[in-house]
Design an enzyme around this catalytic site. Structure first.
Site, PDB file in Angstrom:
ATOM      1  N   GLU A 160      42.439  -0.213  12.789  1.00 28.31           N
ATOM      2  CA  GLU A 160      41.638  -0.770  11.692  1.00 28.31           C
ATOM      3  C   GLU A 160      42.173  -2.089  11.135  1.00 28.31           C
ATOM      4  O   GLU A 160      42.370  -2.233   9.930  1.00 28.31           O
ATOM      5  CB  GLU A 160      41.473   0.264  10.579  1.00 28.31           C
ATOM      6  CG  GLU A 160      40.679   1.477  11.026  1.00 28.31           C
ATOM      7  CD  GLU A 160      40.141   2.337   9.889  1.00 28.31           C
ATOM      8  OE1 GLU A 160      40.477   2.080   8.727  1.00 28.31           O
ATOM      9  OE2 GLU A 160      39.364   3.269  10.189  1.00 28.31           O
ATOM     10  N   GLU A 362      38.145   8.106  15.289  1.00 24.16           N
ATOM     11  CA  GLU A 362      38.169   8.813  14.010  1.00 24.16           C
ATOM     12  C   GLU A 362      36.740   9.061  13.564  1.00 24.16           C
ATOM     13  O   GLU A 362      35.867   8.217  13.762  1.00 24.16           O
ATOM     14  CB  GLU A 362      38.882   8.012  12.900  1.00 24.16           C
ATOM     15  CG  GLU A 362      40.373   7.973  13.021  1.00 24.16           C
ATOM     16  CD  GLU A 362      41.057   7.204  11.882  1.00 24.16           C
ATOM     17  OE1 GLU A 362      40.553   7.233  10.742  1.00 24.16           O
ATOM     18  OE2 GLU A 362      42.097   6.579  12.152  1.00 24.16           O
TER      19      GLU A 362
HETATM   20  C1  BGP Z   1      40.846   5.475   8.186  1.00 19.59           C
HETATM   21  C2  BGP Z   1      42.300   5.415   8.533  1.00 19.59           C
HETATM   22  C3  BGP Z   1      43.013   6.722   8.531  1.00 19.59           C
HETATM   23  C4  BGP Z   1      42.481   7.748   7.572  1.00 19.59           C
HETATM   24  C5  BGP Z   1      40.979   7.712   7.394  1.00 19.59           C
HETATM   25  C6  BGP Z   1      40.462   8.502   6.224  1.00 19.59           C
HETATM   26  O1  BGP Z   1      40.463   4.278   7.590  1.00 19.59           O
HETATM   27  O2  BGP Z   1      42.485   4.847   9.821  1.00 19.59           O
HETATM   28  O3  BGP Z   1      44.374   6.456   8.415  1.00 19.59           O
HETATM   29  O4  BGP Z   1      43.220   7.960   6.473  1.00 19.59           O
HETATM   30  O5  BGP Z   1      40.470   6.421   7.271  1.00 19.59           O
HETATM   31  O6  BGP Z   1      40.651   7.755   5.060  1.00 19.59           O
HETATM   32  P1  BGP Z   1      41.199   8.356   3.720  1.00 19.59           P
HETATM   33  O7  BGP Z   1      42.521   8.922   4.023  1.00 19.59           O
HETATM   34  O8  BGP Z   1      41.258   7.203   2.782  1.00 19.59           O
HETATM   35  O9  BGP Z   1      40.208   9.367   3.304  1.00 19.59           O
END
Ligand code: BGP
Length: 465
Positions: A160, A362
């Site tokens: 990201e 993801e």
């Molecule tokens: C993405 C990231 C992850 C993860 C996910 C969920 O942007 O790559 O590391 O954390 O989002 O986000 P959050 O933890 O803010 O809910």
């Protein structure tokens, strides 16, 4: 109806700083996340899910679920504690153990080289703003290829990168920077692009049978209405949210609309002679992207810059686009919209534009999971979310998209980027909360058993249990 490929990468994801803990053990150096990602009152990364000490148990559970691939990240600070100095043998040993444990169960490791956790020693010297970080990263990549390249065949460069530039304050990667420093951010971006390009090239040279790609957060951008101003705004946001990153990774050129945005704001990066050749000289083997939901924007006047948003909540850029709610979509408990069909359209857009195999690295639902009186976690809402997304992924396959894998976030409960431990995503519950690490016991959620069935039927039976 076309099926998922026979060798489909059914997986699940984590990242080092969010799951490992052991933040100062066995010679590990501090990362920016160890320093910054501490929201008062919320859990930090010191113990996290204690995966560092319990990875054998965790991988056995992932194997029981039937995982074909495990996407995890390597902490740069375990391998090279200060980012650019001596290699730490204990860090190498840890990841050797983790990789071997995966392979023992025929789980293919899919390794992210850098997931938000820059070595703090490099950050002190200017982090990605300092051009020497490019060389430090490429050297780190070389160490990874030398030590793990015999067993790791799929690599992701930077997680990201686009979110680090747009929402770094929320994810703890640029808390020291304000909006005024946008030019610094786009300089950092340029350096990360250079690091990525050189790393992809190095990978192809050192590991001819391995594959490598970028892993941004990509999403379809909808115009709020069919008003031409809204459509233009959607293209604008698309250019600086999505295409800037993928156009560079694939074609080695700056997206023209994104570049003109930077010109207008006088935030274009300094490009040294030879940089564009480096960028053009590399190409990924596949594209990975993280998907949570779509974005909706209008041409209305945005009040403030996007640094106030987070990964899935666009705020706006004055004169360029304004973030809007999508009235057709429901939201998670944490305010992120839910848009399974948007996954299909995003997959189509990415594939039509770049013609490269695609993997989703993801996708998932953050929720306040609770253990019931029988000691179970009945997360039907998560099953529902994932089911609908997998359905749409399959329709994208039917549309002709060359999709080769799906790795939901997250394999196991872990620390959220900015909302502590209460926001859970895993198939496996970790018995701890914000305040206490309790016994950190692992408990299979209902979604664990459901995903196991999904994998064993190669995605053809998505029904709830
Ligand atoms: C993405 C990231 C992850 C993860 C996910 C969920 O942007 O790559 O590391 O954390 O989002 O986000 P959050 O933890 O803010 O809910």
């Amino acid at each position: 109806m076309k099926e998922f490929r026979k060798d489909f990468f059914w997986g699940a994801s984590t990242s080092a700083y969010q799951v490992e803990g052991a933040y100062q053990e066995d010679g590990k150096g501090l990362s920016t996340q160890d320093i910054k990602c501490v929201v008062p009152g919320l859990s930090d990364c010191k113990i996290a899910s204690d995966h560092y000490h319990r990875y054998r148990e965790d991988i056995a559970l992932l194997a029981e679920m039937g995982l074909k691939t495990y996407r995890f990240s390597i902490a740069w600070t375990r391998i090279i504690p200060d980012g650019d100095g001596k290699v730490n043998p204990k860090g190498i040993a840890f990841y050797n153990g983790l990789i071997d444990e995966c392979l023992k169960y025929n789980i293919r490791p899919l390794v992210t080289m850098y997931h938000f956790d820059l070595p703090y020693e490099l950050e002190k010297k200017g982090g990605w703003f300092n051009r020497s970080t490019v060389n430090a990263f490429v050297r780190y990549a070389k160490v990874l290829f030398e030590n793990f390249g015999d067993r790791v065949k799929y690599w992701l460069t930077i997680n990201e990168q686009n979110m680090m530039i747009l929402y770094g304050a929320a994810i703890g990667t640029n808390s020291g920077l304000t909006e005024k420093a946008q030019s610094a951010l786009y300089q950092q971006n340029h350096h990360m692009m250079l690091a990525q390009a050189q790393t992809m090239k190095l990978c192809h040279r050192m590991l001819p049978d391995a594959k490598i790609g970028p892993a941004p957060n990509i999403t379809e951008v909808y115009p709020k209405t069919c008003k031409p101003q809204d459509v233009l705004a959607a293209q604008n946001f698309n250019s600086i949210r999505n295409w800037l990153y993928l156009d560079m990774a694939v074609y080695g050129r700056y997206n023209p609309v994104a570049w003109s945005f930077m010109e207008k704001k006088k935030i274009t990066p300094h490009i040294q002679p030879g940089d564009m050749e480096i960028l053009q000289g590399a190409s990924p083997d596949f594209l990975a992207f993280n998907y949570y939901c779509t974005a909706t924007v209008s041409g209305n006047k945005a009040e403030r810059g996007d640094q106030g948003g987070d990964q899935q909540i666009a705020v706006g850029e004055p004169g360029f686009y304004s973030g809007e709610n999508n009235k057709y979509l429901e939201k998670t408990e944490f305010g992120w919209e839910i848009d399974p069909m948007g996954l299909r359209t995003t997959l189509r857009s990415v594939y039509e534009r770049y013609h490269l195999p695609v993997i989703i690295t993801e996708n998932g639902l953050g929720a306040y999971d609770k253990i019931n009186e029988n000691g179970e976690i009945i997360d039907d809402y998560r099953i529902e979310y994932l089911r609908k997304h997998i359905e749409q992924a399959r329709l994208a396959v039917q549309d002709g998209v060359d999709l080769f894998g799906y790795c939901p976030w997250s394999a196991i409960d872990l620390i959220s980027t900015h909302q502590g431990f209460s926001k859970r995503y895993g198939f496996i519950f970790v018995n701890r909360d914000e305040k206490s690490t309790k016994d950190l016991k692992r408990i299979r959620k209902k979604s664990f058993f459901w995903y196991k069935k999904v994998i064993s039927t190669n995605g053809s039976d998505l029904s709830n249990l």
